[in-house]
Design a protein around this motif. Sequence first.
Motif, PDB file in Angstrom:
ATOM      1  N   VAL A 117      -0.158   7.406  -6.390  1.00  0.00           N
ATOM      2  CA  VAL A 117      -1.155   8.260  -5.947  1.00  0.00           C
ATOM      3  C   VAL A 117      -0.455   9.471  -6.301  1.00  0.00           C
ATOM      4  O   VAL A 117      -1.926  10.684  -6.454  1.00  0.00           O
ATOM      5  N   LYS A 118       0.078  10.409  -4.529  1.00  0.00           N
ATOM      6  CA  LYS A 118       0.740  11.227  -4.460  1.00  0.00           C
ATOM      7  C   LYS A 118       0.804  11.894  -5.836  1.00  0.00           C
ATOM      8  O   LYS A 118       0.233  13.186  -6.414  1.00  0.00           O
ATOM      9  N   LYS A 164      -5.990  -0.595   4.707  1.00  0.00           N
ATOM     10  CA  LYS A 164      -4.985   0.607   4.520  1.00  0.00           C
ATOM     11  C   LYS A 164      -5.796   2.083   4.052  1.00  0.00           C
ATOM     12  O   LYS A 164      -4.925   2.584   3.870  1.00  0.00           O
ATOM     13  N   ILE A 165      -7.236   1.726   3.222  1.00  0.00           N
ATOM     14  CA  ILE A 165      -7.260   2.773   2.259  1.00  0.00           C
ATOM     15  C   ILE A 165      -7.141   4.419   3.327  1.00  0.00           C
ATOM     16  O   ILE A 165      -6.988   5.647   2.503  1.00  0.00           O
ATOM     17  N   CYS A 193       0.411   4.292  -2.236  1.00  0.00           N
ATOM     18  CA  CYS A 193      -0.262   5.711  -2.051  1.00  0.00           C
ATOM     19  C   CYS A 193       1.157   6.847  -2.371  1.00  0.00           C
ATOM     20  O   CYS A 193       0.927   7.748  -3.019  1.00  0.00           O
ATOM     21  N   GLU A 194       2.553   6.802  -2.571  1.00  0.00           N
ATOM     22  CA  GLU A 194       3.260   7.174  -3.478  1.00  0.00           C
ATOM     23  C   GLU A 194       2.873   7.308  -5.137  1.00  0.00           C
ATOM     24  O   GLU A 194       3.042   9.044  -6.130  1.00  0.00           O
ATOM     25  N   PHE A 230      -7.690  -2.977  -0.110  1.00  0.00           N
ATOM     26  CA  PHE A 230      -7.416  -1.660  -0.135  1.00  0.00           C
ATOM     27  C   PHE A 230      -7.954  -1.150   1.475  1.00  0.00           C
ATOM     28  O   PHE A 230      -8.361  -0.640   2.092  1.00  0.00           O
ATOM     29  N   VAL A 251       0.959  -1.233  -0.259  1.00  0.00           N
ATOM     30  CA  VAL A 251       0.016   0.255   0.292  1.00  0.00           C
ATOM     31  C   VAL A 251       0.919   0.645  -0.419  1.00  0.00           C
ATOM     32  O   VAL A 251       0.723   1.977  -0.598  1.00  0.00           O
ATOM     33  N   GLU A 252       2.017   1.550   0.560  1.00  0.00           N
ATOM     34  CA  GLU A 252       3.159   2.401   1.033  1.00  0.00           C
ATOM     35  C   GLU A 252       3.429   2.786  -0.806  1.00  0.00           C
ATOM     36  O   GLU A 252       2.968   3.962  -1.411  1.00  0.00           O
ATOM     37  N   PHE A 293      -4.503   5.382   3.874  1.00  0.00           N
ATOM     38  CA  PHE A 293      -3.295   5.959   4.253  1.00  0.00           C
ATOM     39  C   PHE A 293      -3.122   7.170   2.739  1.00  0.00           C
ATOM     40  O   PHE A 293      -2.161   7.494   2.484  1.00  0.00           O
ATOM     41  N   LEU A 294      -4.316   6.532   1.482  1.00  0.00           N
ATOM     42  CA  LEU A 294      -4.254   6.677   0.194  1.00  0.00           C
ATOM     43  C   LEU A 294      -4.981   8.262   0.358  1.00  0.00           C
ATOM     44  O   LEU A 294      -5.577   8.514   1.151  1.00  0.00           O
ATOM     45  N   ASP A 295      -4.285   9.370  -0.133  1.00  0.00           N
ATOM     46  CA  ASP A 295      -4.696  10.225  -0.598  1.00  0.00           C
ATOM     47  C   ASP A 295      -5.338  10.191  -1.455  1.00  0.00           C
ATOM     48  O   ASP A 295      -5.634  10.658  -2.830  1.00  0.00           O
TER      49      ASP A 295
END
Length: 186
Positions: free
Chosen positions: A154-155, A178-179, A151-152, A176, A147-148, A181-183
């Motif tokens: 998505v950013k 850990k959703i 996240c990158e 997801f 997920v990390e 954490f997602l922006d």
Amino acid sequence: MFGNQLPLEMKFKSIYNAYLDESIYEELYLNYQSIVDLISGEIVGVEVLLRWHNEFLGEVSPDEFIKIAEDYGFIAKVTKYVIRLIQVDMIQYPDFFAKKRIHINVSVLDMINHESVLFIRNNAHCLLHRCEKMILEITETTKVSNVEDLCEVVKELKKCGYDIIIDDFGAGHSGFEKILFLDIDG
């Protein structure tokens, strides 16, 4: 013709072979499903839906041909093809896309594939200046292990001007979990 009456194994082989010999790309097409503002009744956007009509198989469900594309590594090529079709349509029908939000389904596998992310990022300017907003709907058809990294990505894509939302494609996966954490935008 035969359509959904084919034995499942034969249908699977036909779809897989269409990807291998790339004949599928001559038969894929886009449908644009309207997104309507319920208060004003105005069409404010469209969702891009990929469809496939094959002479032998008939209309093939995206549930079938997208799943095979993901399972066998064809999804990045499918996504690139969809973006190219959208670009062509945006040039041919500029008034249709002007002042609209365009939603594109993107496999989570594309979001963790460097080549796919690079293609999406590099084509941002071609898409974003022809409409009000471009929204990538991440389809959760498979679980995400890292997920990390997601996240990158998505950013990175948000910096390019895309909005990002989650679409579970009716699959109901919990990949997801850990959703938070997602922006994401929705």
